[in-house]
Design a protein around this motif. Structure first.
Motif, mmCIF file in Angstrom:
data_model
loop_
_atom_site.group_PDB
_atom_site.id
_atom_site.type_symbol
_atom_site.label_atom_id
_atom_site.label_comp_id
_atom_site.label_asym_id
_atom_site.label_seq_id
_atom_site.Cartn_x
_atom_site.Cartn_y
_atom_site.Cartn_z
ATOM 1 N N LYS A 63 0.812 -1.266 0.055
ATOM 2 C CA LYS A 63 0.029 0.003 -0.062
ATOM 3 C C LYS A 63 0.876 1.266 0.150
ATOM 4 C CE LYS A 63 -0.799 0.072 5.030
ATOM 5 N NZ LYS A 63 -1.715 -0.047 6.076
ATOM 6 N N TYR A 64 2.168 1.137 0.623
ATOM 7 C CA TYR A 64 2.839 2.320 0.575
ATOM 8 C C TYR A 64 3.820 2.381 -0.793
ATOM 9 C CZ TYR A 64 1.791 2.600 5.445
ATOM 10 O OH TYR A 64 0.975 2.592 6.848
ATOM 11 N N TYR A 65 3.831 1.326 -1.381
ATOM 12 C CA TYR A 65 4.502 1.413 -2.744
ATOM 13 C C TYR A 65 3.415 2.153 -3.478
ATOM 14 C CZ TYR A 65 7.918 -2.102 -0.979
ATOM 15 O OH TYR A 65 8.736 -2.774 -0.246
ATOM 16 N N LEU A 66 2.299 1.664 -3.770
ATOM 17 C CA LEU A 66 1.447 2.746 -4.313
ATOM 18 C C LEU A 66 1.256 3.958 -3.909
ATOM 19 C CD1 LEU A 66 -1.646 -0.020 -4.472
ATOM 20 C CD2 LEU A 66 -0.087 0.567 -6.321
ATOM 21 N N LEU A 67 1.344 4.447 -2.784
ATOM 22 C CA LEU A 67 1.473 5.698 -2.418
ATOM 23 C C LEU A 67 2.766 6.372 -2.805
ATOM 24 C CD1 LEU A 67 0.440 8.032 -0.773
ATOM 25 C CD2 LEU A 67 1.419 7.193 1.262
ATOM 26 N N SER A 68 3.777 5.780 -2.918
ATOM 27 C CA SER A 68 4.985 6.279 -3.515
ATOM 28 C C SER A 68 4.780 6.426 -4.921
ATOM 29 C CB SER A 68 6.326 5.210 -3.214
ATOM 30 O OG SER A 68 6.533 4.965 -2.166
ATOM 31 N N LEU A 69 4.134 5.539 -5.674
ATOM 32 C CA LEU A 69 3.938 5.795 -7.082
ATOM 33 C C LEU A 69 3.031 7.066 -7.275
ATOM 34 C CD1 LEU A 69 4.049 4.896 -10.211
ATOM 35 C CD2 LEU A 69 1.908 3.547 -9.744
ATOM 36 N N LEU A 70 2.031 7.221 -6.571
ATOM 37 C CA LEU A 70 1.396 8.418 -6.550
ATOM 38 C C LEU A 70 2.061 9.668 -6.440
ATOM 39 C CD1 LEU A 70 -1.650 9.705 -6.900
ATOM 40 C CD2 LEU A 70 -1.791 9.493 -4.635
ATOM 41 N N SER A 71 2.952 9.602 -5.412
ATOM 42 C CA SER A 71 3.729 10.686 -4.882
ATOM 43 C C SER A 71 4.796 11.215 -6.047
ATOM 44 C CB SER A 71 4.498 10.533 -3.831
ATOM 45 O OG SER A 71 5.214 11.593 -3.362
ATOM 46 N N LEU A 72 5.444 10.170 -6.848
ATOM 47 C CA LEU A 72 6.356 10.290 -7.694
ATOM 48 C C LEU A 72 5.729 10.811 -8.824
ATOM 49 C CD1 LEU A 72 9.149 9.772 -8.743
ATOM 50 C CD2 LEU A 72 8.439 7.555 -9.489
ATOM 51 N N ALA A 123 -7.582 1.947 -4.461
ATOM 52 C CA ALA A 123 -8.845 1.470 -3.921
ATOM 53 C C ALA A 123 -9.156 0.208 -3.798
ATOM 54 C CB ALA A 123 -10.152 2.257 -4.722
ATOM 55 N N TYR A 124 -8.618 -0.477 -4.756
ATOM 56 C CA TYR A 124 -8.809 -2.065 -4.721
ATOM 57 C C TYR A 124 -8.018 -2.553 -3.673
ATOM 58 C CZ TYR A 124 -8.052 -6.899 -6.360
ATOM 59 O OH TYR A 124 -8.390 -8.282 -6.332
ATOM 60 N N ASP A 125 -6.893 -2.069 -3.218
ATOM 61 C CA ASP A 125 -6.218 -2.348 -2.108
ATOM 62 C C ASP A 125 -6.871 -2.296 -0.860
ATOM 63 O OD1 ASP A 125 -3.245 -2.826 -0.392
ATOM 64 O OD2 ASP A 125 -4.282 -0.862 0.309
ATOM 65 N N ARG A 126 -7.811 -1.140 -0.721
ATOM 66 C CA ARG A 126 -8.528 -1.080 0.591
ATOM 67 C C ARG A 126 -9.745 -1.913 0.393
ATOM 68 N NH1 ARG A 126 -6.098 -0.292 4.552
ATOM 69 N NH2 ARG A 126 -4.584 -1.310 2.947
ATOM 70 N N TYR A 127 -10.320 -2.219 -0.636
ATOM 71 C CA TYR A 127 -11.404 -3.118 -0.966
ATOM 72 C C TYR A 127 -11.084 -4.277 -0.422
ATOM 73 C CZ TYR A 127 -14.234 -6.557 -3.219
ATOM 74 O OH TYR A 127 -15.161 -7.835 -3.664
ATOM 75 N N VAL A 128 -9.793 -4.805 -0.901
ATOM 76 C CA VAL A 128 -9.388 -6.218 -0.378
ATOM 77 C C VAL A 128 -9.181 -6.426 1.277
ATOM 78 C CG1 VAL A 128 -7.591 -8.118 -0.500
ATOM 79 C CG2 VAL A 128 -8.173 -6.918 -2.711
ATOM 80 N N ALA A 129 -8.546 -5.353 1.483
ATOM 81 C CA ALA A 129 -8.098 -5.127 3.115
ATOM 82 C C ALA A 129 -9.300 -5.394 4.031
ATOM 83 C CB ALA A 129 -7.487 -3.844 3.598
ATOM 84 N N ILE A 130 -10.429 -4.703 3.623
ATOM 85 C CA ILE A 130 -11.762 -4.668 4.209
ATOM 86 C C ILE A 130 -12.707 -5.734 4.006
ATOM 87 C CG2 ILE A 130 -13.523 -3.271 4.930
ATOM 88 C CD1 ILE A 130 -11.933 -0.826 4.621
ATOM 89 N N ILE A 139 -3.110 -11.723 -1.908
ATOM 90 C CA ILE A 139 -3.430 -10.992 -3.028
ATOM 91 C C ILE A 139 -2.792 -9.872 -3.358
ATOM 92 C CG2 ILE A 139 -5.523 -9.654 -4.060
ATOM 93 C CD1 ILE A 139 -7.562 -11.653 -2.700
ATOM 94 N N ILE A 140 -2.681 -8.940 -2.291
ATOM 95 C CA ILE A 140 -2.005 -7.652 -2.272
ATOM 96 C C ILE A 140 -0.471 -8.031 -1.961
ATOM 97 C CG2 ILE A 140 -1.901 -5.105 -1.737
ATOM 98 C CD1 ILE A 140 -4.394 -6.124 -3.108
ATOM 99 N N THR A 141 0.335 -8.496 -3.013
ATOM 100 C CA THR A 141 1.534 -8.716 -2.747
ATOM 101 C C THR A 141 2.573 -7.690 -3.576
ATOM 102 O OG1 THR A 141 1.606 -10.242 -4.777
ATOM 103 C CG2 THR A 141 1.238 -11.112 -2.383
ATOM 104 N N ASP A 142 3.884 -7.854 -3.439
ATOM 105 C CA ASP A 142 4.843 -6.933 -4.424
ATOM 106 C C ASP A 142 4.394 -7.206 -5.757
ATOM 107 O OD1 ASP A 142 5.744 -6.004 -1.621
ATOM 108 O OD2 ASP A 142 7.569 -7.121 -1.861
ATOM 109 N N GLN A 143 4.336 -8.319 -5.937
ATOM 110 C CA GLN A 143 4.211 -8.930 -7.278
ATOM 111 C C GLN A 143 3.067 -8.044 -8.056
ATOM 112 O OE1 GLN A 143 3.367 -13.178 -8.231
ATOM 113 N NE2 GLN A 143 4.370 -13.119 -10.080
ATOM 114 N N PHE A 144 1.965 -8.190 -6.984
ATOM 115 C CA PHE A 144 0.611 -7.335 -7.585
ATOM 116 C C PHE A 144 0.938 -5.927 -7.884
ATOM 117 C CE2 PHE A 144 -2.532 -4.395 -5.952
ATOM 118 C CZ PHE A 144 -3.531 -4.520 -6.976
ATOM 119 N N VAL A 145 1.810 -5.310 -6.811
ATOM 120 C CA VAL A 145 2.107 -3.800 -6.928
ATOM 121 C C VAL A 145 2.900 -3.854 -8.537
ATOM 122 C CG1 VAL A 145 3.604 -2.065 -6.305
ATOM 123 C CG2 VAL A 145 2.139 -3.259 -4.748
ATOM 124 N N ALA A 146 3.777 -4.683 -8.681
ATOM 125 C CA ALA A 146 4.921 -4.605 -9.831
ATOM 126 C C ALA A 146 3.828 -4.584 -11.284
ATOM 127 C CB ALA A 146 5.763 -5.634 -9.797
#
Length: 315
Positions: A63-72, A123-130, A139-146
């Motif tokens: 989830k923080y990798y996705l946030l890093s992408l948004l920030s970048l 949003a999908y990350d939060r959907y799976v988490a909740i 489901i939400i792995t480093d491979q998913f982020v890549a």
């Protein structure tokens, strides 16, 4: 230098002039300082967030990798647009090279839907988490982020690239004053001597398809999240679950609200000053970039702790 506004068909344009506020030139004076401060805030806050996530081992999660992408993406979009706008405001450096203009157009047209697509992945990350907490680690792995990053970059690069390519292939034969602070496709292409219908239709279809589909899927994800949260009966569990995705929702709402206001004012350009869409277009490049990391920093305990550790190291 070319004689501006000369419509001679024998002269090819080699550079453009950015004329920001045609009806309200005084806006440049009172916007210069606030825009400079917003730009510094955006670059500084995103740099702090990226360094914090990079150095803090506890933040090495999908989830923080996705946030890093948004920030970048925020940072690169801001650096592509705002320095030139500030150069116009402070020093009246209005000329922009032909190639530079279309490069800026490409980055703006591709990075905006990239941000929208990143919000969808978050949003999908939060959907799976909740909604599927037991399956979240699988489901939400480093491979998913890549895979998500590759999809975000590929989809939006290939589908939006024709917009600046079509614009660059047009013939610009005299008129070279862009009534905008940035090289927006519609502002640039209307200076051409050619028929620009294909260019405009393609941009309209792609913009509404990419941003519209992302928004629908994001709305669907949060609808499912809300339904799942309302079923939680344990005391305080619902509030905790909502707080985990509150930051995402605030930023998504903010991102799309500014975008929709810009679209509607552009559509109603006969009823509003033509400088209003120009102003909103500029602000949309810097305001989300400035406030995205701040919202996360304030609402996410792990990031706050990471920033404090970073500051203590620096001290």
């Amino acid at each position: 230098m070319l004689p501006y506004n000369n419509c001679s068909l024998s002269i090819e344009v080699s550079e453009f002039l950015l004329n920001c506020f045609v009806r309200s030139p005084s806006w440049q004076l009172w916007l210069s300082l606030p825009l400079s401060l917003l730009f510094l805030l955006a670059v500084g806050a995103n740099a702090t967030l990226l360094i914090t996530i990079w150095l803090e081992a506890s933040l090495h999660e999908p989830k923080y990798y996705l946030l890093s992408l948004l920030s970048l993406l925020d940072t690169m979009l801001c650096l592509t647009v705002i320095p030139k706008v500030l150069a116009i405001f402070w020093f009246d450096l209005r000329p922009i090279g032909f190639s530079t203009c279309f490069l800026q157009m490409f980055i703006m047209n591709s990075f905006l839907p990239m941000e929208s697509c990143t919000f969808l992945a978050m949003a999908y990350d939060r959907y799976v988490a909740i909604c599927k907490p037991l399956h979240y680690p699988s489901i939400i792995t480093d491979q998913f982020v890549a895979k998500a990053v590759v999809f975000i970059l590929a989809r939006n690069t290939f589908l939006t690239a024709p917009v600046p390519i079509l614009s660059a292939r047009l013939h610009y034969c005299g008129k070279n004053i862009i009534e905008n602070c940035i090289c927006a496709n519609l502002s640039v292409s209307k200076l051409s001597c050619d028929n620009v219908a294909l260019n405009r239709i393609y941009q309209l279809i792609i913009a509404w398809t990419l941003l519209g589909s992302d928004l629908i899927l994001i709305f669907f994800s949060y609808t499912c999240i809300l339904r799942a949260v309302l079923r939680l009966k344990a005391k305080g569990t619902a509030a905790k679950a909502l707080s985990t995705c509150g930051s995402h929702f605030i930023l998504i709402l903010f991102f799309n609200t500014i975008l929709l206001v810009f679209v509607f004012t552009h559509m109603a350009k006969k009823k509003v000053s033509p400088d209003i869409p120009v102003l909103l277009n500029v602000l949309h490049q810097v305001i989300p970039a400035a406030f995205n990391p701040i919202v996360y920093g304030v609402r996410t305990q792990e990031i706050k702790q990471g920033v404090w550790k970073l500051l203590k190291r620096g001290g």
